[in-house]
Enzyme design. Structure first.
Site, PDB file in Angstrom:
ATOM      1  N   ASP A  43     -38.249  34.647 -66.163  1.00 38.81           N
ATOM      2  CA  ASP A  43     -38.751  33.563 -65.316  1.00 38.81           C
ATOM      3  C   ASP A  43     -38.265  32.246 -65.897  1.00 38.81           C
ATOM      4  O   ASP A  43     -38.683  31.841 -66.985  1.00 38.81           O
ATOM      5  CB  ASP A  43     -40.281  33.599 -65.266  1.00 38.81           C
ATOM      6  CG  ASP A  43     -40.855  32.605 -64.282  1.00 38.81           C
ATOM      7  OD1 ASP A  43     -40.204  32.363 -63.243  1.00 38.81           O
ATOM      8  OD2 ASP A  43     -41.956  32.062 -64.538  1.00 38.81           O
ATOM      9  N   GLU A  50     -38.728  28.067 -70.860  1.00 37.80           N
ATOM     10  CA  GLU A  50     -39.295  26.756 -70.524  1.00 37.80           C
ATOM     11  C   GLU A  50     -38.702  25.696 -71.447  1.00 37.80           C
ATOM     12  O   GLU A  50     -38.567  25.911 -72.653  1.00 37.80           O
ATOM     13  CB  GLU A  50     -40.822  26.798 -70.660  1.00 37.80           C
ATOM     14  CG  GLU A  50     -41.523  25.459 -70.570  1.00 37.80           C
ATOM     15  CD  GLU A  50     -41.218  24.709 -69.276  1.00 37.80           C
ATOM     16  OE1 GLU A  50     -41.046  23.475 -69.348  1.00 37.80           O
ATOM     17  OE2 GLU A  50     -41.151  25.349 -68.208  1.00 37.80           O
ATOM     18  N   ASN A  73     -33.155  24.998 -72.800  1.00 35.31           N
ATOM     19  CA  ASN A  73     -32.652  24.586 -71.500  1.00 35.31           C
ATOM     20  C   ASN A  73     -31.865  25.762 -70.930  1.00 35.31           C
ATOM     21  O   ASN A  73     -30.789  26.095 -71.419  1.00 35.31           O
ATOM     22  CB  ASN A  73     -31.760  23.352 -71.659  1.00 35.31           C
ATOM     23  CG  ASN A  73     -31.206  22.853 -70.332  1.00 35.31           C
ATOM     24  OD1 ASN A  73     -31.326  23.507 -69.298  1.00 35.31           O
ATOM     25  ND2 ASN A  73     -30.586  21.679 -70.357  1.00 35.31           N
ATOM     26  N   ASP A  93     -38.283  21.535 -60.909  1.00 33.44           N
ATOM     27  CA  ASP A  93     -38.466  20.106 -60.673  1.00 33.44           C
ATOM     28  C   ASP A  93     -37.496  19.648 -59.589  1.00 33.44           C
ATOM     29  O   ASP A  93     -36.297  19.959 -59.652  1.00 33.44           O
ATOM     30  CB  ASP A  93     -38.218  19.320 -61.955  1.00 33.44           C
ATOM     31  CG  ASP A  93     -39.265  19.598 -63.022  1.00 33.44           C
ATOM     32  OD1 ASP A  93     -40.374  20.021 -62.647  1.00 33.44           O
ATOM     33  OD2 ASP A  93     -38.964  19.419 -64.214  1.00 33.44           O
ATOM     34  N   ASP A 101     -41.929  24.728 -52.934  1.00 32.58           N
ATOM     35  CA  ASP A 101     -42.723  24.161 -51.846  1.00 32.58           C
ATOM     36  C   ASP A 101     -42.107  22.857 -51.350  1.00 32.58           C
ATOM     37  O   ASP A 101     -42.611  22.256 -50.402  1.00 32.58           O
ATOM     38  CB  ASP A 101     -44.173  23.931 -52.277  1.00 32.58           C
ATOM     39  CG  ASP A 101     -44.281  23.117 -53.557  1.00 32.58           C
ATOM     40  OD1 ASP A 101     -43.349  23.174 -54.375  1.00 32.58           O
ATOM     41  OD2 ASP A 101     -45.305  22.424 -53.752  1.00 32.58           O
TER      42      ASP A 101
END
Length: 417
Positions: free
Chosen positions: A190, A224, A254, A276, A312
């Protein structure tokens, strides 16, 4: 007397009974005390029945769980592919015999919703004062959950500290996952995992559901860029190691720079969820899903490996879709689309007068990658196809926020050709 007036009268009567009981016994009233008095119990049951009646029925497409403490139905949108929100998902799956995540279509039809609502609060009080629901959809917990906390500032992936590739080797992964034999298990990664809610869910409460959905038991890695979140997530893994059903680990780096050098063992699936948005033109280089990164993902995935993306922010989701579609190494995962189904626009899935006002995820004017960097050769797809639900039958923290804010999530899945 109207139902509202009778409910107010019953609350007044019950308050007087509470005060009398406490004055005489010097003990606060409880369900045990209510059970011991047939008249008191009858008044209590009548009030709860009236409160459910006055709550009406849940809005179409919204969670069907009745929250007794608030005397209303849950205000969250039903999760994608279900009839209740993610917070009440266990109640839904208990009441329908362990659903597979494909039922309901975000609330089901009106008759189905009404049938569930009529059965929601058939509550009996056990002899020791515990409330149990015959339908397992009555929410009695008074604990509030703050799900709206978020990072206030996005981390700049182009900053100097994040430009050096992070290198890990087989010995590291063998140590993390418990030996070289454990590395044979397929790996799910993920990217941009934030607090790690998706990996945590797959490692514990959603592990079996994911295995049923994908017919695979994964090792799990969350990547992350913000190190404090990685430290906290790995501490969670250590604390909960005894209860985890799958091996999980979190890495600080990264991903755009380090995905290859991590030497991820037996990688089978990559997820890029809610990255982001970096909507402004001057920040376009900071976006995660670029043509270069799509090529990197194609390089590390084996034939048949899976890539799942969602957001979203519709403009961002569309751009990610177009970037991946432009790469000939990927094709839509038709097996997953057939299993999950495709998302319908709100106006297509219900009458226009019942369509909720959707909350915008991002307020800034969007600058597309193709407009800013013409050499990237990213052309809009003629028809984008969105999945109805998460194919891994789990959720991120952002999924829960989207349900609370009545915000759609745009999802797609491809496989490595």
């Amino acid at each position: 007397m109207t139902s509202t007036a009778r409910a107010d009268e019953l609350r007044s009567i019950l308050r007087d009974r509470d005060e009398t009981y406490e004055r005489e016994t010097h003990v606060r009233s409880s369900l045990s005390a209510i059970n011991a008095d047939a008249e008191w119990r009858a008044l209590y049951d009548e009030l709860k029945t009236l409160e459910l009646e006055l709550a009406g029925t849940p809005r179409r497409g919204f969670c069907l769980a009745y929250v007794k403490r608030k005397r209303r139905y849950c205000a969250y949108r039903a999760r994608d592919g279900g009839t209740m929100c993610t917070l009440h998902r266990d109640l839904e799956e208990s009441s329908d015999g362990g659903g597979d995540g494909d039922g309901g279509g975000g609330g089901g039809d009106a008759d189905g919703a009404a049938a569930v609502c009529q059965a929601i609060e058939r509550t009996t009080l056990a002899s020791e004062g515990e409330a149990t629901s015959t339908t397992l959809v009555n929410v009695t917990s008074g604990k509030k959950k703050n799900i709206n906390r978020r990072m206030k500032k996005m981390t700049n992936p182009l900053a100097a500290p994040y430009q050096t590739p992070k290198t890990l080797d087989e010995a590291h992964w063998a140590r993390v996952f418990g030996g070289s034999d454990a590395l044979k298990r397929p790996l799910l990664v993920d990217i941009g995992t934030a607090k790690g809610g998706f990996i945590k869910a797959l490692a514990r409460e959603r592990a079996d559901a994911c295995t049923r959905a994908k017919s695979i038991e994964y090792n799990l890695v969350g990547v992350e860029i913000y190190e404090p979140l990685v430290i906290a997530a790995n501490a969670w893994v250590q604390t909960n190691r005894g209860s985890l059903k799958r091996r999980a680990h979190f890495v600080h780096c990264n991903a755009n720079v380090s995905l290859k050098s991590l030497n991820l063992p037996n990688i089978r699936a990559i997820c890029v969820q809610f990255p982001d948005p970096w909507s402004r033109a001057r920040h376009v280089e900071r976006r995660v899903m670029t043509p270069d990164f799509a090529r990197t993902i194609a390089d590390v995935l084996p034939s048949g490996g899976e890539l799942y993306c969602c957001s979203d922010v519709r403009a961002l989701a569309e751009e990610m879709y177009d970037v991946v579609a432009a790469n000939d190494d990927f094709k839509l995962d038709e097996v997953t689309y057939k299993r999950i189904g495709e998302m319908a626009e709100p106006s297509e899935s219900m009458p226009l007068e019942n369509v909720p006002e959707l909350d915008e995820a991002h307020k800034y004017e969007w600058k597309s990658l193709s407009d800013i960097k013409s050499e990237e050769n990213v052309q809009p797809s003629s028809k984008r196809r969105w999945l109805r639900a998460n194919p891994y039958d789990a959720h991120t923290e952002r999924d829960i926020v989207c349900e609370g804010k009545i915000r759609p999530v745009y999802r797609f899945a491809v496989i490595r050709a």
